[in-house]
Design an enzyme around this catalytic site. Structure first.
Site, PDB file in Angstrom:
ATOM      1  CD  GLU A 115      -2.405   1.256   2.814  1.00 38.77           C
ATOM      2  OE1 GLU A 115      -3.311   0.445   3.023  1.00 38.77           O
ATOM      3  OE2 GLU A 115      -2.036   2.103   3.649  1.00 38.77           O
ATOM      4  N   PRO A 163      -0.579   8.644  -1.236  1.00 36.33           N
ATOM      5  CG  PRO A 163      -2.589   9.201  -2.294  1.00 36.33           C
ATOM      6  CD  PRO A 163      -2.036   8.463  -1.103  1.00 36.33           C
ATOM      7  CB  ALA A 184     -17.225   0.242   5.216  1.00 33.60           C
ATOM      8  CE1 TYR A 239      -9.713  -1.238  11.387  1.00 30.26           C
ATOM      9  CE2 TYR A 239     -11.766  -2.221  10.635  1.00 30.26           C
ATOM     10  CZ  TYR A 239     -10.840  -1.209  10.582  1.00 30.26           C
ATOM     11  OH  TYR A 239     -11.027  -0.161   9.720  1.00 30.26           O
ATOM     12  CB  ALA A 260     -16.195  -2.686  17.369  1.00 28.95           C
ATOM     13  CG  ASP A 318     -15.005  -4.648  14.525  1.00 34.17           C
ATOM     14  OD1 ASP A 318     -15.754  -3.882  13.885  1.00 34.17           O
ATOM     15  OD2 ASP A 318     -13.765  -4.573  14.482  1.00 34.17           O
ATOM     16  CD  GLN A 362      -5.195  -0.891  11.066  1.00 29.42           C
ATOM     17  OE1 GLN A 362      -4.249  -0.860  10.283  1.00 29.42           O
ATOM     18  NE2 GLN A 362      -6.059   0.097  11.175  1.00 29.42           N
TER      19      GLN A 362
END
Ligand code: FAD
Length: 319
Positions: free
Chosen positions: A19, A22, A145, A180, A187, A193, A211
């Site tokens: 990952e 920018p 999400a 996660y 959560a 979660d 994560q």
């Protein structure tokens, strides 16, 4: 090609992916390429590009007056994805956020992605802005999400928000979502979660990226617990090498995770020697990666956060 197809094609062999974030606007993109270039030797199947929330900046107006303006300091996710795709002939995975975008604006992003031939994305809520105590969606935006996954999936089914417009070519986005292993900080429990994660998968998510974690046991338990509630999509582990001593405080605080005592001790034993601390992070991540790969992790996904020299050293040992 879809992330899930890369995983299928690898036939049980763990892939390498990473990952990137920018650059701050105004910085030359070459710096980003300089960090990515050495990683291409390890043939990543895809590169994720994060999206940053907007934030307040203060502009001096003279006479000691400051004007507060909202801006995105790291724009360009979609542009960077397109540029990496063409420069390196690699699949790119833009992160798409609920936060700061109306559903209409999200639809425009999805249309751009379709035109560019980008068929992967990670759907995320995004964190709250620095001045907010909790996440607030913008008016007309997605709240969680799962709502964003539903919006993307509706486009995959050929439906725009405004159903009066017909689509002659449906997109076919492969949707990643966040998971996660040590629970999302808001959560009530890990179990609740996980049920929220299941909702995202049931709404159409094709895979999960976790994560960062520093104790593989947490990932293995998470994968097991996910399977037990019927989550069968690939769960990609996210790995970040510790790079500086400050990470001992920052990472638990920002990402709501635990650092193993042995890792903390190894970092402290370096007594502030920056190179030695970076090396501890590399060696820890190498061990984590080897164990994850031996256990059949679909991909080992590295959070590069700007500098790639440590990821290069890890990849050299394990891929
Ligand atoms: P959600 O899945 O919406 O969950 C958020 C919280 O709400 C959780 O506690 C969940 O249990 C709870 N919840 C979910 N649905 C409901 C519901 N219907 N009702 C009540 N509670 C609910 N942030 C960025 O700003 N940019 C990025 O590019 C970015 N990339 C990331 C990549 C990865 C792999 C990960 C793990 C995180 C990333 N983040 C990024 C951070 C992420 O945006 C934050 O962790 C955010 O706080 C939660 O996002 P989410 O998509 O997991 O949210």
């Amino acid at each position: 090609m879809k992330v899930t197809d890369h995983i299928k094609e690898a036939n049980g062999k763990s892939l390498f992916s990473f990952e990137i974030v920018p650059p701050v606007k105004g910085q030359n993109i070459q710096k980003l390429y300089d960090n990515i270039d050495p990683l291409m030797e390890f043939k990543p199947k895809f590169i994720d590009v994060t999206t940053s929330r907007e934030e307040y900046v203060y502009i001096e107006k003279g006479n000691g007056l400051l004007e507060r303006k909202m801006t995105r300091m790291r724009p360009g996710t979609v542009g960077i994805c397109a540029s990496l795709m063409h420069k390196y002939d690699v699949d790119t995975v833009p992160h798409v956020l609920c936060g700061g975008f109306t559903k209409e604006e999200t639809e425009y992003v999805l249309v751009d992605l379709q035109y560019l031939g980008i068929d992967n994305l990670v759907a995320l809520r995004g964190d709250s802005m620095k001045h907010e105590s909790q996440f607030v969606p913008c008016e007309g935006g997605n709240n969680y999400a799962v709502d964003l996954v539903k919006q993307i999936n509706r486009m995959n089914e050929g439906k725009f928000l405004n159903e009066t417009v017909e689509m002659d070519t449906k997109p076919d986005f492969c949707i990643g979502v966040a998971g996660y292993p040590e629970k999302h900080f808001e959560a009530p429990s890990l179990d609740s979660d996980l049920l929220r994660l299941k909702e995202k998968v049931d709404a159409g998510a094709d895979y999960v990226v976790t994560q960062m974690f520093f104790d593989n046991k947490k990932y293995f338990e998470f994968v097991e617990a996910a399977k037990n509630i019927g989550i069968t999509v690939p769960i990609i582990p996210g790995i970040k090498p510790i790079a500086v001593e400050r990470h001992l405080q920052i990472l638990p605080k920002v990402f709501s995770l635990d650092l193993p005592l042995a890792l903390e001790k190894a970092v402290l034993d370096c007594k502030g020697d920056k190179q030695a601390i970076r090396q501890v992070g590399i060696e820890w991540a190498i061990e984590q990666s080897k164990e994850l790969m031996a256990a059949g992790a679909p991909t080992v996904h590295y959070y590069s956060m700007g500098k790639s020299d440590n990821i290069v050293k890890i990849a050299r040992e394990v891929f």
